[in-house]
Structure formats: C-alpha cells, structure tokens
Design a protein around this motif. Structure first.
Motif, PDB file in Angstrom:
ATOM      1  N   LEU A 194       0.793  10.930   6.338  1.00 52.66           N
ATOM      2  CA  LEU A 194       0.736   9.893   5.301  1.00 52.66           C
ATOM      3  C   LEU A 194       2.037   9.097   5.233  1.00 52.66           C
ATOM      4  N   LEU A 195       3.165   9.774   5.380  1.00 51.73           N
ATOM      5  CA  LEU A 195       4.460   9.085   5.392  1.00 51.73           C
ATOM      6  C   LEU A 195       4.536   8.129   6.580  1.00 51.73           C
ATOM      7  N   TYR A 196       4.112   8.601   7.747  1.00 49.97           N
ATOM      8  CA  TYR A 196       4.157   7.778   8.951  1.00 49.97           C
ATOM      9  C   TYR A 196       3.255   6.554   8.801  1.00 49.97           C
ATOM     10  N   ILE A 197       2.057   6.756   8.253  1.00 53.39           N
ATOM     11  CA  ILE A 197       1.146   5.620   8.034  1.00 53.39           C
ATOM     12  C   ILE A 197       1.781   4.613   7.089  1.00 53.39           C
ATOM     13  N   ALA A 198       2.393   5.097   6.021  1.00 54.31           N
ATOM     14  CA  ALA A 198       3.026   4.190   5.052  1.00 54.31           C
ATOM     15  C   ALA A 198       4.163   3.401   5.703  1.00 54.31           C
ATOM     16  N   LEU A 199       4.997   4.080   6.471  1.00 55.62           N
ATOM     17  CA  LEU A 199       6.104   3.393   7.141  1.00 55.62           C
ATOM     18  C   LEU A 199       5.592   2.386   8.168  1.00 55.62           C
ATOM     19  N   GLN A 200       4.603   2.785   8.919  1.00 57.85           N
ATOM     20  CA  GLN A 200       4.063   1.907   9.954  1.00 57.85           C
ATOM     21  C   GLN A 200       3.359   0.694   9.336  1.00 57.85           C
ATOM     22  N   THR A 201       2.582   0.915   8.290  1.00 57.52           N
ATOM     23  CA  THR A 201       1.881  -0.187   7.632  1.00 57.52           C
ATOM     24  C   THR A 201       2.874  -1.158   6.998  1.00 57.52           C
ATOM     25  N   THR A 202       3.916  -0.625   6.396  1.00 61.05           N
ATOM     26  CA  THR A 202       4.935  -1.473   5.772  1.00 61.05           C
ATOM     27  C   THR A 202       5.643  -2.324   6.818  1.00 61.05           C
ATOM     28  N   SER A 203       6.035  -1.708   7.928  1.00 61.74           N
ATOM     29  CA  SER A 203       6.749  -2.472   8.962  1.00 61.74           C
ATOM     30  C   SER A 203       5.828  -3.505   9.618  1.00 61.74           C
ATOM     31  N   ALA A 204       4.564  -3.149   9.861  1.00 59.25           N
ATOM     32  CA  ALA A 204       3.629  -4.106  10.459  1.00 59.25           C
ATOM     33  C   ALA A 204       3.368  -5.264   9.505  1.00 59.25           C
ATOM     34  N   THR A 205       3.211  -4.969   8.220  1.00 57.42           N
ATOM     35  CA  THR A 205       2.990  -6.026   7.228  1.00 57.42           C
ATOM     36  C   THR A 205       4.189  -6.960   7.165  1.00 57.42           C
ATOM     37  N   ALA A 206       5.382  -6.407   7.202  1.00 55.96           N
ATOM     38  CA  ALA A 206       6.588  -7.240   7.157  1.00 55.96           C
ATOM     39  C   ALA A 206       6.672  -8.152   8.379  1.00 55.96           C
ATOM     40  N   MET A 207       6.413  -7.613   9.559  1.00 54.27           N
ATOM     41  CA  MET A 207       6.502  -8.425  10.776  1.00 54.27           C
ATOM     42  C   MET A 207       5.405  -9.484  10.825  1.00 54.27           C
ATOM     43  N   LEU A 208       4.177  -9.113  10.471  1.00 58.68           N
ATOM     44  CA  LEU A 208       3.093 -10.096  10.461  1.00 58.68           C
ATOM     45  C   LEU A 208       3.317 -11.149   9.375  1.00 58.68           C
ATOM     46  N   GLY A 209       3.859 -10.718   8.238  1.00 57.44           N
ATOM     47  CA  GLY A 209       4.175 -11.674   7.175  1.00 57.44           C
ATOM     48  C   GLY A 209       5.234 -12.667   7.613  1.00 57.44           C
ATOM     49  N   LEU A 210       6.240 -12.178   8.307  1.00 57.06           N
ATOM     50  CA  LEU A 210       7.288 -13.059   8.821  1.00 57.06           C
ATOM     51  C   LEU A 210       6.707 -14.058   9.819  1.00 57.06           C
ATOM     52  N   VAL A 243     -10.616  -5.290   2.313  1.00 55.37           N
ATOM     53  CA  VAL A 243     -11.437  -4.136   2.702  1.00 55.37           C
ATOM     54  C   VAL A 243     -11.177  -3.787   4.162  1.00 55.37           C
ATOM     55  N   MET A 244     -11.087  -4.799   5.020  1.00 54.13           N
ATOM     56  CA  MET A 244     -10.831  -4.534   6.432  1.00 54.13           C
ATOM     57  C   MET A 244      -9.450  -3.906   6.634  1.00 54.13           C
ATOM     58  N   GLY A 245      -8.462  -4.382   5.880  1.00 49.83           N
ATOM     59  CA  GLY A 245      -7.124  -3.794   5.971  1.00 49.83           C
ATOM     60  C   GLY A 245      -7.120  -2.326   5.601  1.00 49.83           C
ATOM     61  N   VAL A 246      -7.793  -1.991   4.518  1.00 48.73           N
ATOM     62  CA  VAL A 246      -7.882  -0.592   4.087  1.00 48.73           C
ATOM     63  C   VAL A 246      -8.626   0.236   5.133  1.00 48.73           C
ATOM     64  N   ALA A 247      -9.705  -0.313   5.670  1.00 47.48           N
ATOM     65  CA  ALA A 247     -10.484   0.410   6.685  1.00 47.48           C
ATOM     66  C   ALA A 247      -9.654   0.655   7.945  1.00 47.48           C
ATOM     67  N   ILE A 248      -8.888  -0.339   8.356  1.00 47.48           N
ATOM     68  CA  ILE A 248      -8.060  -0.183   9.556  1.00 47.48           C
ATOM     69  C   ILE A 248      -7.019   0.918   9.354  1.00 47.48           C
ATOM     70  N   GLY A 275      -5.341   6.326  10.319  1.00 47.74           N
ATOM     71  CA  GLY A 275      -4.857   7.586   9.744  1.00 47.74           C
ATOM     72  C   GLY A 275      -5.624   8.780  10.278  1.00 47.74           C
ATOM     73  N   LEU A 276      -6.941   8.613  10.478  1.00 43.46           N
ATOM     74  CA  LEU A 276      -7.732   9.699  11.051  1.00 43.46           C
ATOM     75  C   LEU A 276      -7.282  10.017  12.476  1.00 43.46           C
ATOM     76  N   VAL A 277      -6.970   8.974  13.239  1.00 49.85           N
ATOM     77  CA  VAL A 277      -6.472   9.183  14.601  1.00 49.85           C
ATOM     78  C   VAL A 277      -5.161   9.956  14.562  1.00 49.85           C
ATOM     79  N   LEU A 278      -4.247   9.545  13.687  1.00 45.69           N
ATOM     80  CA  LEU A 278      -2.955  10.226  13.580  1.00 45.69           C
ATOM     81  C   LEU A 278      -3.118  11.660  13.083  1.00 45.69           C
ATOM     82  N   ALA A 279      -4.045  11.866  12.154  1.00 46.24           N
ATOM     83  CA  ALA A 279      -4.276  13.214  11.626  1.00 46.24           C
ATOM     84  C   ALA A 279      -4.857  14.140  12.689  1.00 46.24           C
ATOM     85  N   ALA A 280      -5.579  13.574  13.663  1.00 48.08           N
ATOM     86  CA  ALA A 280      -6.179  14.386  14.721  1.00 48.08           C
ATOM     87  C   ALA A 280      -5.155  14.850  15.751  1.00 48.08           C
ATOM     88  N   MET A 281      -4.047  14.139  15.868  1.00 43.83           N
ATOM     89  CA  MET A 281      -3.083  14.447  16.939  1.00 43.83           C
ATOM     90  C   MET A 281      -2.551  15.879  16.920  1.00 43.83           C
TER      91      MET A 281
END
Length: 177
Positions: free
Chosen positions: A78-94, A121-126, A131-137
């Motif tokens: 969950l921490l990794y997803i939060a960090l990754q989503t935050t960084s991706a949002t910042a870069m795409l926003g820029l 809805v699509m953002g949440v689904a993605i 997250g399921l992929v990361l949880a499976a690792m």
C-alpha cells in the motif's frame, strides 16, 4: 529471482510466442509483414513491462527487507502504491501544465460531470488492479509468473471494451504483400 525456470516452461513460452506470431499468417512466405513500426512498438512495450515489473519487484523486496520501516507485506504494498501513484500524478500533471492541448483537454474533461466521473473511476480501477499485481509478487517463487499473468489483462480488456463499452469490431485487414 526465485526458482529457476525449467526447460518445459521455456519451451512453452517459445511455443506460445511462435504461435502468436504465426497464427495470423495466411501464408508463411509473408513473414515480412511483421517488419513494421507496429512490431517495434510491441517489442518496446514488452520490454518496458518486463523492466518495470523487475523494478517493482526489487523495490518491494527492498522495502519489505527494511527493518526500520516496520510494516507488514500488505502495508509495504500500500505504501509503494501510494508513492508510485503520487509520483506518477505529479509527473503527468506537470506534463499537462506545460502542454496547451493537454490543458484544454483537462478543462473539457472537468467541464463534463460524466467525463470527470468516468476518468475518476478509471483511475481508481487502474490503481486497484495494479495493487493486485504488486500484492501477488511476494506470493510467487518467480516474478515472471506475475508478469505473464498480468498480460492476460490485454484480451480481457479487449473483450470488456467490445461487450460492455460497445466499441466497434473491426475485421482483420488483408495483407498487401
């Protein structure tokens, strides 16, 4: 990482890849039809997926192995997803801010309640599916199994697009060679 992939698994991978390349051919002499930019883009996408899967696996292993973090496997994911989503949002926003056409599209999207809701809805689904992929690792002996299973999302997404979204169905094009 993990268990070594056996010869039977490797042979299966080669047969599946060869089948994917040969099945659409009407004539085996027309293999030159694969020498196109589309094939190059497909290979780049495959290499990119492989690369970020390995990066994600390594990052999660490092985070799980850090004693000072004090988080269990689920919390690390969950921490990794939060960090990754935050960084991706910042870069795409820029990127959106510096490109006028993208700014206009964003304004148009937020001007339409249904488009904004659909995008949300699509953002949440993605994020959830990733997250399921990361949880499976951490649950598999070799992360390549997760990477292979992840590719199943491509035909599933195509079927959902055709059936649920009513996207147009195109017939295969005839080869010009």
């Amino acid at each position: 990482r993990g268990d070594e992939i056996g010869n039977v698994a490797l042979a299966g991978m080669v047969l599946v890849a060869a089948g994917c390349l040969l099945l659409p051919l009407a004539d085996f002499r027309r293999v030159r039809g694969y020498v196109t930019p589309v094939t190059l883009f497909a290979l780049v996408a495959a290499l990119g997926t492989t690369g970020y899967t390995m990066i994600d696996d390594t990052a999660l292993r490092l985070l799980r192995g850090t004693e000072t973090v004090g988080l269990d496997v689920t919390q690390v994911t969950l921490l990794y997803i939060a960090l990754q989503t935050t960084s991706a949002t910042a870069m795409l926003g820029l990127g959106t801010l510096v490109m006028p056409p993208e700014r206009r599209r964003l304004v148009t999207m937020f001007g339409s309640r249904s488009m904004a809701l659909s995008a949300g809805v699509m953002g949440v689904a993605i994020v959830a599916t990733y997250g399921l992929v990361l949880a499976a690792m951490p649950l598999v002996s070799n992360v390549s199994y997760v990477a292979a299973f992840r590719q199943l999302s491509i035909p599933i997404g195509a079927v959902f697009g055709l059936t649920l979204q009513g996207e147009p169905r195109y017939r295969p094009r005839k080869s010009r060679m």
